[in-house]
Design a protein around this motif. Sequence first.
Motif, short mmCIF file in Angstrom:
data_model
loop_
_atom_site.label_atom_id
_atom_site.label_comp_id
_atom_site.label_asym_id
_atom_site.label_seq_id
_atom_site.Cartn_x
_atom_site.Cartn_y
_atom_site.Cartn_z
N ARG A 81 -4.43 -8.07 -3.15
CA ARG A 81 -3.52 -9.47 -2.90
C ARG A 81 -2.49 -9.11 -2.17
O ARG A 81 -1.46 -10.21 -1.97
N ALA A 82 -2.16 -8.14 -1.32
CA ALA A 82 -0.77 -8.00 -0.56
C ALA A 82 -1.07 -8.86 0.89
O ALA A 82 -2.34 -8.82 1.29
N ASN A 83 0.11 -9.27 1.40
CA ASN A 83 -0.09 -10.04 2.77
C ASN A 83 -0.06 -8.86 3.72
O ASN A 83 0.99 -8.67 4.12
N VAL A 84 -0.97 -8.40 4.03
CA VAL A 84 -0.94 -7.42 5.19
C VAL A 84 -1.17 -7.72 6.60
O VAL A 84 -2.09 -8.55 6.94
N ILE A 85 -0.15 -7.84 7.38
CA ILE A 85 -0.24 -8.27 8.51
C ILE A 85 -0.67 -7.53 9.71
O ILE A 85 -0.76 -6.34 9.56
N THR A 86 -1.17 -7.90 10.62
CA THR A 86 -1.62 -6.92 12.02
C THR A 86 -0.39 -6.97 13.02
O THR A 86 0.61 -7.56 12.94
#
Length: 586
Positions: A22-27
């Motif tokens: 549920r982490a907001n992993v950005i590209t």
Amino acid sequence: MQEEFDALQRNRTWTLVPRPPRANVITGKSVFRHKTCSDGTLERYKARWVVCGFRRRAGVDFTETFALVVKPGTIRTVLQLAVSRSWPVHQMDVSNAFLHGHLEEQVYCEQPTGFIDASLPGHVCLLSRSLYGLKQAPRAWYQRIAGFLQTLGFSVTRSDASLFVYRHGDTTAYLLLYVDDIILTASSAAILHQITLRLREEFAIKDLGALHYFLVIEVVRRPDGFFLHQQNVSLPTHHHNCTSLPNREYLNLARNFVTSSRETENISTLLALCAFIAVADAQAKAPVDPALPKNSHMIHPGRFGKRDHVISCDDTKDGKNPCVATCDKRCPNECIVMCPGCKTYCLCDFYPGMSCGDPRFTGADGNNFYFHGKKDQDFCVLSDADLHINAHFIGKRNPTMSRDFTWIQALGIRFADHQLYMGAQKTIEWNNDIDRLEMAFDGASIEIPANLGAKWESDIIPGLTVTRTAVTNGVRVQLQGVFDIMAKVLPITEEDSRIHNYGVTKDDSLAHLDIGFKFNNLTDDVHGVLGQTYRSDYVNKLSMTANMPVMGGATRYVSSGIFATDCEVARFGHHVGISMVTAQAN
């Protein structure tokens, strides 16, 4: 791109960790661009790994951001100081500036494309350093470099967070920060070199030598100053003259130039260039003088640093040699000269509503008078139904006299339910290059760039503006249809003290205001030290044959505070007139 990745690794920008649920992993993506020299030729190819910070949510993934951009007016001011004092000016570039910033939040991003760790392909990067593209990256970098500069003895200025000042004894240095570009000037080459060495020890900094190319603007140092130009930057053939455009049209002009993503990045540069040109053009023009009678001239000796700046008047019909006029000692910085007789007048002698020096007023009836008040007290200058002005007096007591020598240090102006303050800051040693004028509207400080003609406009009251009439210590305050006030901050010099026996000591230069008032639509019930002279039934009972006609009755005009309306002659709010001020401003 390999060099960029190696730089990220050297700075230990991240740690590879299992992907958290549920982490907001950005590209991210690789951005390539050409970096050019000042003559437009290719310097090198540049690559950068930029994360998609727009996928981060304000208030959830980050809190505060910061625009790390020094104001154009600050750049001009520092360059002007450097030229006037013959200081060296160097420029520096910080490599991968944002990588030096430490993150306070937890930020996860994907591994860079093409550089995925073969042993941990499913892991993600937990950032310990800020990356380009993150909303909080500029703030993190600023906190890092600002903290380091403070350990060196620099302090950040209140007027511009990107200007750092170092003072130690007779040594002074100024550092300007524009993201990863630095301008550094110092009172000696030795201290400049020492600061540069300390910066290079802490950050990956390239010393580019003497200032020559900054924000796509070429800088050429000449004996008489800096010459700024962009002759090697291609602009459309239908370009406009920046000096002819109001500030709000700069942005529209810039938008017309946007035909590619690269030009989009340079909008701020174009705006800065137009601002540079506009201010340089304004400073080159002669100062604007008020309307003067025929055969009269205004001279400004103080603006040229000479007390005895003169003007000669010649009447070709009388066959006599030209006469020479100099400003009176009462107004050494500017005066009016009437030709051909070379008669000189201070502005206080000439314009109704003026207040100068040991407070000497020119009433609306054209007569001069003194009102000494009392030091450290406030007095009502003008009070009308919907306008009230108090003056705060400072002073010096001469033991041989029965009164204080006094000057007006500040004004408190009330209209409708608003309060406007302007005052001269106390200063021990006077320096005209330092702005000692303090202004506030409804308790909030008014910040105006240190540029000739720079303007502040109220978002609340249409028609309320403050315009700089000098780079420092001079403004014009206007409320359309209500008042027009000219104000200057001046000190009491040692020469003034000697001539007038003020007894001024070196612990206070007694900085004060010289003020010019113009009022519109006052009622016939107006009162106050100056205000009463605007009444149709006003009868001047002062002894105008005396060398110093003095208005007494100070107890009638004393107020309990700078914005108080409790003086005996107060008229403020006596009838419904508050809406009149706002309506006229509209």
